[in-house]
Design a protein around this motif. Structure first.
Motif, PDB file in Angstrom:
ATOM      1  N   ARG A   4       0.847  -1.188   0.000  1.00 34.15           N
ATOM      2  CA  ARG A   4       0.000   0.000   0.000  1.00 34.15           C
ATOM      3  C   ARG A   4       0.886   1.242   0.000  1.00 34.15           C
ATOM      4  O   ARG A   4       1.766   1.376   0.842  1.00 34.15           O
ATOM      5  CB  ARG A   4      -0.919   0.000   1.226  1.00 34.15           C
ATOM      6  N   ILE A   5       0.601   2.142  -0.942  1.00 33.47           N
ATOM      7  CA  ILE A   5       1.357   3.388  -1.063  1.00 33.47           C
ATOM      8  C   ILE A   5       0.394   4.557  -0.943  1.00 33.47           C
ATOM      9  O   ILE A   5      -0.615   4.613  -1.653  1.00 33.47           O
ATOM     10  CB  ILE A   5       2.082   3.469  -2.427  1.00 33.47           C
ATOM     11  N   LEU A   6       0.710   5.478  -0.042  1.00 32.42           N
ATOM     12  CA  LEU A   6      -0.082   6.696   0.099  1.00 32.42           C
ATOM     13  C   LEU A   6       0.601   7.814  -0.660  1.00 32.42           C
ATOM     14  O   LEU A   6       1.813   8.033  -0.510  1.00 32.42           O
ATOM     15  CB  LEU A   6      -0.215   7.084   1.574  1.00 32.42           C
ATOM     16  N   THR A   7      -0.162   8.523  -1.476  1.00 32.09           N
ATOM     17  CA  THR A   7       0.382   9.670  -2.164  1.00 32.09           C
ATOM     18  C   THR A   7      -0.560  10.862  -1.982  1.00 32.09           C
ATOM     19  O   THR A   7      -1.682  10.855  -2.472  1.00 32.09           O
ATOM     20  CB  THR A   7       0.696   9.364  -3.653  1.00 32.09           C
ATOM     21  N   PRO A   8      -0.125  11.850  -1.192  1.00 31.41           N
ATOM     22  CA  PRO A   8      -0.936  13.048  -1.001  1.00 31.41           C
ATOM     23  C   PRO A   8      -0.949  13.871  -2.293  1.00 31.41           C
ATOM     24  O   PRO A   8       0.063  13.934  -3.003  1.00 31.41           O
ATOM     25  CB  PRO A   8      -0.207  13.819   0.099  1.00 31.41           C
ATOM     26  N   THR A   9      -2.068  14.503  -2.586  1.00 31.25           N
ATOM     27  CA  THR A   9      -2.146  15.286  -3.808  1.00 31.25           C
ATOM     28  C   THR A   9      -2.944  16.559  -3.613  1.00 31.25           C
ATOM     29  O   THR A   9      -3.937  16.580  -2.903  1.00 31.25           O
ATOM     30  CB  THR A   9      -2.744  14.462  -4.972  1.00 31.25           C
ATOM     31  N   ASP A  10      -2.469  17.608  -4.259  1.00 28.13           N
ATOM     32  CA  ASP A  10      -3.202  18.872  -4.314  1.00 28.13           C
ATOM     33  C   ASP A  10      -3.351  19.328  -5.762  1.00 28.13           C
ATOM     34  O   ASP A  10      -3.706  20.457  -6.039  1.00 28.13           O
ATOM     35  CB  ASP A  10      -2.524  19.943  -3.458  1.00 28.13           C
ATOM     36  N   ALA A  22       4.768   7.068  -7.644  1.00 24.41           N
ATOM     37  CA  ALA A  22       4.122   6.054  -6.801  1.00 24.41           C
ATOM     38  C   ALA A  22       3.559   4.915  -7.646  1.00 24.41           C
ATOM     39  O   ALA A  22       3.655   3.747  -7.262  1.00 24.41           O
ATOM     40  CB  ALA A  22       3.006   6.690  -5.969  1.00 24.41           C
ATOM     41  N   THR A  23       3.000   5.235  -8.805  1.00 22.29           N
ATOM     42  CA  THR A  23       2.460   4.180  -9.668  1.00 22.29           C
ATOM     43  C   THR A  23       3.570   3.297 -10.223  1.00 22.29           C
ATOM     44  O   THR A  23       3.375   2.097 -10.382  1.00 22.29           O
ATOM     45  CB  THR A  23       1.585   4.728 -10.817  1.00 22.29           C
ATOM     46  N   GLU A  24       4.708   3.884 -10.501  1.00 23.30           N
ATOM     47  CA  GLU A  24       5.847   3.069 -10.971  1.00 23.30           C
ATOM     48  C   GLU A  24       6.273   2.088  -9.887  1.00 23.30           C
ATOM     49  O   GLU A  24       6.543   0.921 -10.160  1.00 23.30           O
ATOM     50  CB  GLU A  24       7.015   3.964 -11.393  1.00 23.30           C
ATOM     51  N   ILE A  25       6.345   2.559  -8.661  1.00 22.62           N
ATOM     52  CA  ILE A  25       6.703   1.684  -7.541  1.00 22.62           C
ATOM     53  C   ILE A  25       5.618   0.620  -7.357  1.00 22.62           C
ATOM     54  O   ILE A  25       5.913  -0.558  -7.168  1.00 22.62           O
ATOM     55  CB  ILE A  25       6.903   2.501  -6.248  1.00 22.62           C
ATOM     56  N   ALA A  26       4.368   1.045  -7.429  1.00 19.57           N
ATOM     57  CA  ALA A  26       3.239   0.124  -7.229  1.00 19.57           C
ATOM     58  C   ALA A  26       3.206  -0.968  -8.291  1.00 19.57           C
ATOM     59  O   ALA A  26       2.876  -2.121  -7.984  1.00 19.57           O
ATOM     60  CB  ALA A  26       1.925   0.901  -7.220  1.00 19.57           C
ATOM     61  N   ARG A  64      -6.799   9.289  -9.682  1.00 22.36           N
ATOM     62  CA  ARG A  64      -7.575   8.118 -10.114  1.00 22.36           C
ATOM     63  C   ARG A  64      -7.273   7.783 -11.585  1.00 22.36           C
ATOM     64  O   ARG A  64      -7.084   6.629 -11.942  1.00 22.36           O
ATOM     65  CB  ARG A  64      -9.074   8.399  -9.932  1.00 22.36           C
ATOM     66  N   GLU A  65      -7.212   8.809 -12.408  1.00 22.80           N
ATOM     67  CA  GLU A  65      -6.912   8.623 -13.833  1.00 22.80           C
ATOM     68  C   GLU A  65      -5.549   7.956 -14.027  1.00 22.80           C
ATOM     69  O   GLU A  65      -5.409   7.018 -14.815  1.00 22.80           O
ATOM     70  CB  GLU A  65      -6.938   9.983 -14.538  1.00 22.80           C
ATOM     71  N   ILE A  66      -4.551   8.421 -13.315  1.00 25.53           N
ATOM     72  CA  ILE A  66      -3.196   7.861 -13.441  1.00 25.53           C
ATOM     73  C   ILE A  66      -3.170   6.415 -12.963  1.00 25.53           C
ATOM     74  O   ILE A  66      -2.616   5.543 -13.640  1.00 25.53           O
ATOM     75  CB  ILE A  66      -2.173   8.734 -12.676  1.00 25.53           C
ATOM     76  N   ALA A  67      -3.761   6.135 -11.812  1.00 24.32           N
ATOM     77  CA  ALA A  67      -3.774   4.765 -11.277  1.00 24.32           C
ATOM     78  C   ALA A  67      -4.550   3.825 -12.196  1.00 24.32           C
ATOM     79  O   ALA A  67      -4.107   2.696 -12.465  1.00 24.32           O
ATOM     80  CB  ALA A  67      -4.363   4.743  -9.878  1.00 24.32           C
ATOM     81  N   ASN A  68      -5.693   4.275 -12.693  1.00 27.16           N
ATOM     82  CA  ASN A  68      -6.497   3.443 -13.595  1.00 27.16           C
ATOM     83  C   ASN A  68      -5.775   3.166 -14.903  1.00 27.16           C
ATOM     84  O   ASN A  68      -5.841   2.056 -15.430  1.00 27.16           O
ATOM     85  CB  ASN A  68      -7.859   4.091 -13.865  1.00 27.16           C
ATOM     86  N   ARG A  69      -5.090   4.178 -15.414  1.00 22.94           N
ATOM     87  CA  ARG A  69      -4.333   4.013 -16.656  1.00 22.94           C
ATOM     88  C   ARG A  69      -3.287   2.903 -16.515  1.00 22.94           C
ATOM     89  O   ARG A  69      -3.014   2.161 -17.444  1.00 22.94           O
ATOM     90  CB  ARG A  69      -3.667   5.343 -17.033  1.00 22.94           C
ATOM     91  N   GLU A  70      -2.739   2.770 -15.315  1.00 30.46           N
ATOM     92  CA  GLU A  70      -1.715   1.760 -15.056  1.00 30.46           C
ATOM     93  C   GLU A  70      -2.307   0.442 -14.565  1.00 30.46           C
ATOM     94  O   GLU A  70      -1.577  -0.505 -14.281  1.00 30.46           O
ATOM     95  CB  GLU A  70      -0.698   2.288 -14.042  1.00 30.46           C
ATOM     96  N   GLY A  71      -3.636   0.388 -14.435  1.00 23.99           N
ATOM     97  CA  GLY A  71      -4.298  -0.846 -14.021  1.00 23.99           C
ATOM     98  C   GLY A  71      -4.076  -1.207 -12.559  1.00 23.99           C
ATOM     99  O   GLY A  71      -4.107  -2.388 -12.202  1.00 23.99           O
ATOM    100  N   LEU A  72      -3.890  -0.206 -11.716  1.00 21.24           N
ATOM    101  CA  LEU A  72      -3.615  -0.447 -10.300  1.00 21.24           C
ATOM    102  C   LEU A  72      -4.878  -0.317  -9.458  1.00 21.24           C
ATOM    103  O   LEU A  72      -5.788   0.433  -9.796  1.00 21.24           O
ATOM    104  CB  LEU A  72      -2.580   0.557  -9.794  1.00 21.24           C
ATOM    105  N   GLU A  73      -4.901  -1.048  -8.348  1.00 25.27           N
ATOM    106  CA  GLU A  73      -5.975  -0.846  -7.378  1.00 25.27           C
ATOM    107  C   GLU A  73      -5.802   0.547  -6.799  1.00 25.27           C
ATOM    108  O   GLU A  73      -4.683   1.019  -6.590  1.00 25.27           O
ATOM    109  CB  GLU A  73      -5.904  -1.884  -6.268  1.00 25.27           C
ATOM    110  N   TYR A  74      -6.935   1.178  -6.528  1.00 25.79           N
ATOM    111  CA  TYR A  74      -6.908   2.582  -6.128  1.00 25.79           C
ATOM    112  C   TYR A  74      -7.952   2.858  -5.059  1.00 25.79           C
ATOM    113  O   TYR A  74      -9.078   2.384  -5.146  1.00 25.79           O
ATOM    114  CB  TYR A  74      -7.183   3.450  -7.366  1.00 25.79           C
ATOM    115  N   GLU A  75      -7.562   3.614  -4.064  1.00 21.30           N
ATOM    116  CA  GLU A  75      -8.481   4.107  -3.044  1.00 21.30           C
ATOM    117  C   GLU A  75      -8.182   5.580  -2.848  1.00 21.30           C
ATOM    118  O   GLU A  75      -7.056   6.032  -3.091  1.00 21.30           O
ATOM    119  CB  GLU A  75      -8.293   3.356  -1.729  1.00 21.30           C
ATOM    120  N   GLU A  76      -9.188   6.331  -2.404  1.00 22.55           N
ATOM    121  CA  GLU A  76      -8.955   7.753  -2.186  1.00 22.55           C
ATOM    122  C   GLU A  76      -9.661   8.234  -0.935  1.00 22.55           C
ATOM    123  O   GLU A  76     -10.615   7.609  -0.468  1.00 22.55           O
ATOM    124  CB  GLU A  76      -9.399   8.576  -3.397  1.00 22.55           C
TER     125      GLU A  76
END
Length: 136
Positions: A4-10, A22-26, A64-76
């Motif tokens: 699980r990776i947390l990435t804060p965003t503004d 974070a998506t590369e690591i994930a 969400r767009e970035i995580a979905n593009r990479e096919g990763l599970e995503y929570e927000e």
């Protein structure tokens, strides 16, 4: 192993770069991305609140767009309060293994007066924090 990776965003450039990192690591460990956007506690008044609500919505949509593009599970999540504290609290509550966040590259008087959310997060987090610098 990182699960699980947390990435804060503004929705700033540095935070978007951090989400991409974070998506590369994930991808390498099939980890879940947890995006968090925090409305600072100093935000008062309906106009400021509306602006921050819109900013948070846009920031989470981009993550969400970035995580979905990479096919990763995503929570927000979205929170209100002191930003660094909310980041650390969210990371602990979701049992994340790593926090990946951008830096704005501020220095001098501005950093002294405003402080650094990234620095406060690093100082208070029991979870490893990876920082992603701004583009040159």
């Amino acid at each position: 192993m990182i699960q699980r990776i947390l990435t804060p965003t503004d929705n700033s450039g540095p935070s978007v770069r951090a989400i991409e990192q974070a998506t590369e690591i994930a991808k390498s460990s099939d980890a879940t991305i947890h995006a968090l956007s925090v409305i600072p506690e100093m935000t008062r008044g309906s106009k400021a609140q509306e602006e921050w609500d819109e900013r948070v919505t846009d920031a989470l949509a981009k993550a969400r767009e970035i995580a979905n593009r990479e096919g990763l599970e995503y929570e927000e999540a979205r929170r209100n309060g002191p930003v660094a504290r909310e980041i650390v609290d969210c990371a602990e509550e979701h049992d994340v293994d790593l926090i990946v966040m951008g830096t704005h590259g501020r220095s001098g008087l501005h950093r002294y007066l405003v402080g650094s959310v990234t620095q406060r997060t690093i100082e208070t987090s029991p979870i490893p924090v990876v920082t992603v610098p701004p583009e040159e």
